[in-house]
Design an enzyme around this catalytic site. Structure first.
Site, PDB file in Angstrom:
ATOM      1  N   ASP A  80      62.641  40.168  23.134  1.00 57.36           N
ATOM      2  CA  ASP A  80      62.823  40.532  24.699  1.00 57.36           C
ATOM      3  C   ASP A  80      62.177  41.714  25.094  1.00 57.36           C
ATOM      4  OD1 ASP A  80      63.155  39.646  27.414  1.00 57.36           O
ATOM      5  OD2 ASP A  80      65.462  40.033  27.078  1.00 57.36           O
ATOM      6  N   LYS A  81      61.779  41.715  26.461  1.00 60.31           N
ATOM      7  CA  LYS A  81      61.455  43.020  27.050  1.00 60.31           C
ATOM      8  C   LYS A  81      62.171  42.998  28.312  1.00 60.31           C
ATOM      9  CE  LYS A  81      59.195  43.927  31.030  1.00 60.31           C
ATOM     10  NZ  LYS A  81      59.649  43.464  32.275  1.00 60.31           N
ATOM     11  N   HIS A  82      62.479  44.446  28.556  1.00 64.74           N
ATOM     12  CA  HIS A  82      63.395  44.676  29.837  1.00 64.74           C
ATOM     13  C   HIS A  82      62.607  45.672  30.612  1.00 64.74           C
ATOM     14  CE1 HIS A  82      66.712  44.284  32.496  1.00 64.74           C
ATOM     15  NE2 HIS A  82      66.474  45.407  32.713  1.00 64.74           N
ATOM     16  N   SER A  83      62.579  45.935  31.859  1.00 68.26           N
ATOM     17  CA  SER A  83      62.004  46.762  32.707  1.00 68.26           C
ATOM     18  C   SER A  83      63.206  47.643  33.307  1.00 68.26           C
ATOM     19  CB  SER A  83      61.055  46.555  33.632  1.00 68.26           C
ATOM     20  OG  SER A  83      60.634  47.381  34.508  1.00 68.26           O
ATOM     21  N   THR A 112      63.289  40.096  39.021  1.00 62.74           N
ATOM     22  CA  THR A 112      62.769  38.989  38.436  1.00 62.74           C
ATOM     23  C   THR A 112      63.622  37.572  38.621  1.00 62.74           C
ATOM     24  OG1 THR A 112      61.990  39.929  36.455  1.00 62.74           O
ATOM     25  CG2 THR A 112      62.197  37.630  36.242  1.00 62.74           C
ATOM     26  N   ARG A 134      76.602  49.122  42.342  1.00 62.79           N
ATOM     27  CA  ARG A 134      75.728  50.068  42.234  1.00 62.79           C
ATOM     28  C   ARG A 134      74.564  50.141  43.147  1.00 62.79           C
ATOM     29  NH1 ARG A 134      73.065  49.718  36.757  1.00 62.79           N
ATOM     30  NH2 ARG A 134      72.281  51.507  37.614  1.00 62.79           N
ATOM     31  N   SER A 175      74.165  49.125  31.518  1.00 66.11           N
ATOM     32  CA  SER A 175      73.780  47.879  32.337  1.00 66.11           C
ATOM     33  C   SER A 175      72.739  47.044  31.361  1.00 66.11           C
ATOM     34  CB  SER A 175      73.091  48.096  33.785  1.00 66.11           C
ATOM     35  OG  SER A 175      72.682  46.834  34.240  1.00 66.11           O
ATOM     36  N   LYS A 224      73.708  43.250  28.378  1.00 63.48           N
ATOM     37  CA  LYS A 224      72.855  41.922  28.669  1.00 63.48           C
ATOM     38  C   LYS A 224      72.179  41.698  27.293  1.00 63.48           C
ATOM     39  CE  LYS A 224      71.086  42.718  32.665  1.00 63.48           C
ATOM     40  NZ  LYS A 224      71.539  43.947  33.285  1.00 63.48           N
ATOM     41  N   LYS A 225      71.485  42.681  26.942  1.00 64.64           N
ATOM     42  CA  LYS A 225      70.403  42.256  25.874  1.00 64.64           C
ATOM     43  C   LYS A 225      71.415  42.227  24.460  1.00 64.64           C
ATOM     44  CE  LYS A 225      67.102  42.307  28.536  1.00 64.64           C
ATOM     45  NZ  LYS A 225      66.534  41.148  28.964  1.00 64.64           N
TER      46      LYS A 225
END
Length: 436
Positions: free
Chosen positions: A80-83, A120, A168, A183, A187-188
Site C-alpha cells: 500500500d501507499k499513503h500520502s 481520496t 483534528r 493516524s 489504519k495501515k
C-alpha cells in the site's frame, strides 16, 4: 484512569505511560471519554508533543481499537501507499490499479479531506454508485479478484482514529507529527500490510511546510511502522504547487482516468506516481532494479491493464461497468466553468498552495464541520504550473468549476492572490526531494 488527569499531565508537558494512552483510547471506544476531552488531549499533544515511545503506544492503541485484517491464503505481496496530504493529490487513484496490474495486492484504506487537503474517499464518492463504506468481506474479495480496492474506514477498523481524525480536522490540530503518525499507521497496521511506502509532502501546500519537519515525520512513520512489522520506506515529495492539472473531487477523478488512458499526463504527477510504485515493487521483491520497476509500471499504464483494473474495482464496489469509458455519465458536473486569467505578463514563479486548498473549501469542496455534505463537482482544472508562461488577459491560470457567480468571484480573487507572476522564468525542479 481518569481522562482529565491524563489531559492535565500532557498539558503540563509530562510523559504519558503506555497504559495511560491505552486507557484513554479504550475509554473513547466505550464512550467513557467525551469528544471535548479528545479535542483537549489532541491540542495538548499538538502543543507539547509526544516522544517516540508515546507515539508508538498511541499508534498501537488506535490500531487495537477495532478489527485487524487477515490475509491468510493470499499468495501475492500485500502492499500500500499513503500520502500525508496535499492539494490536487490524486496519486492513489492511479497507483492502486497500476500496482494491481503489476501482480501485487493493494488493499487501500483511505481517508477523507483533512484541513485544506483533499481526501481520496471524497473523490471516489463523486462516482455514482461507488460505495466507499463496503463491508470487509467484499473489500477482501475485491482485492483477491481485482488486485486492488479502495474504501474508507469501516466502523470496526481503527475506530479510534476515525473519531480523532474528524476532531483534528475542525480543531486545528492537524499539523502534529505524533498525531499524523498514529493516524496513518493505525489504519495501515490494522490492514496488516506487508509493505508500505509513504508519500511525505513538503512545501506550502503540505501539513509539513519545511523540509526538516517533513523529514522528521517521515522518520517517525518509518520507525514506528518497521517496529510494528510492516516494512516501510518514505519518499519526500514537493508540494509547493498543485499536483497535476486539477484540484477538487470529481475533477481529479477525470484527471486520474485520463492518466490511466495515457492522455494529458502531468509530468510531476507521473514522476511521483511511478517513483512510489517502483519503491513498493522493489521492497516486495517483484522487481530487482529501479529501471525494471519503472518499465513494469509504464507497461501497466500504456497497455491499458491499469485502466482495466480501475474499471473492475469501480464495478466491484458498486458503480457501472461502463464508468471508465463513459465517466461523464457517472460524475457530477458544476453548473458553470470559467477561466481566471493572468493579470500581468511573465511566468508563474510561485504558488500559495495552501490558499488554493482553502479556496476549494469555499467552493464547498471541503469541510468546515465533520458532518458537512460536500459539493463534489466544484474545483479547478487546467491549473497553471510553475514555469508556465503567462499573458495578461489571455492565459488561464485555472478553470473554475462552480455553481453561482459569487463562488467564481471569490475563487478568482483567491487564485490571483495565490499565484505569483514574475518577468523571469524560474527553474523547474525534480518533485522527488529525498528517500528514507
Amino acid at each position: 484512569m481518569i481522562p482529565q488527569e491524563i489531559i492535565r499531565r500532557k498539558r503540563n508537558k509530562e510523559t504519558l505511560a503506555p497504559e495511560e494512552i491505552r486507557s484513554f483510547i479504550n475509554g473513547m471506544a466505550h464512550k467513557e471519554v467525551a469528544d471535548i476531552q479528545v479535542a483537549a488531549l489532541t491540542m495538548a499533544i499538538f502543543l507539547n508533543g509526544f516522544n517516540a515511545a508515546e507515539t508508538t503506544a498511541l499508534t498501537l492503541a488506535m490500531r487495537d481499537s477495532g478489527d485487524i485484517l487477515n490475509w491468510d491464503g493470499y499468495d501475492k505481496p500485500i502492499v500500500d501507499k499513503h500520502s500525508s496530504g496535499g492539494v490536487g493529490d490524486k496519486v492513489s487513484l492511479m497507483l492502486a490499479p497500476l500496482l494491481a496490474a503489476c501482480d501485487v495486492y493493494v488493499p487501500m484504506i483511505a481517508g477523507r479531506g483533512l484541513g485544506h487537503t483533499g481526501g481520496t474517499i471524497d473523490k471516489l464518492e463523486a462516482i455514482s454508485g461507488y460505495n466507499t463504506q463496503e463491508d470487509i468481506d467484499l473489500f477482501k474479495k475485491t482485492v483477491k479478484n481485482v488486485g486492488c480496492a479502495i474504501i474508507g474506514q469501516t466502523a470496526n477498523l481503527a475506530p479510534a482514529d476515525k473519531k480523532i481524525y474528524a476532531i483534528r480536522d475542525v480543531c486545528s490540530t492537524v499539523e502534529s507529527i505524533p498525531l499524523i503518525t498514529a493516524s496513518i499507521l493505525s489504519k495501515k497496521l490494522a490492514a496488516s500490510l506487508q509493505y508500505l511506502v509513504m508519500d511525505l509532502k513538503c512545501g506550502n501546500g503540505a501539513f509539513m511546510g519545511n523540509f526538516d519537519d517533513a523529514k522528521a515525520l517521515a522518520q517517525s512513520i518509518v520507525d514506528v511502522a518497521n517496529q510494528a512489522g510492516t516494512k516501510t520506506r518514505a519518499v519526500l515529495t514537493d508540494m509547493n504547487q498543485v499536483l497535476g492539472w486539477s484540484a477538487g473531487n470529481a475533477v481529479e477523478i477525470r484527471e486520474a482516468l485520463d492518466y490511466l488512458k495515457n492522455q494529458n499526463i502531468n509530468t510531476r504527477l507521473d514522476i511521483i506516481t511511478k517513483e512510489l510504485g517502483a519503491e513498493l515493487l522493489l521492497q516486495c521483491g517483484r522487481c530487482k532494479t529501479l529501471n525494471e520497476a519503472l518499465e513494469l509500471l509504464n507497461k501497466a499504464q500504456t497497455s491499458g491493464a491499469a485502466l482495466e483494473k480501475f474499471g473492475q474495482m469501480v464495478t466491484a464496489l458498486g458503480s457501472s461497468p461502463e464508468f471508465a469509458e463513459n465517466p461523464e455519465k457517472y460524475l457530477p458536473q458544476a453548473k458553470y466553468q470559467k477561466p481566471v486569467y493572468a493579470e500581468t505578463d511573465g511566468y508563474v514563479c510561485g504558488m500559495d498552495t495552501r490558499a488554493v486548498g482553502v479556496s476549494i473549501i469555499k467552493l464547498h469542496g471541503g469541510r468546515t464541520v465533520p458532518e458537512q455534505k460536500l459539493n463534489l463537482a466544484t474545483g479547478y482544472t487546467e491549473f497553471a504550473q510553475i514555469g508556465d508562461a503567462a499573458e495578461a488577459g489571455r492565459t488561464p491560470l485555472a478553470v473554475v468549476h462552480y455553481d453561482d457567480e459569487a463562488e467564481y468571484e471569490a475563487a478568482k480573487q483567491d487564485l490571483l492572490a495565490a499565484i505569483e507572476i514574475r518577468e523571469k522564468q524560474p527553474p523547474v525542479h525534480n518533485p522527488i526531494l529525498m528517500k528514507i
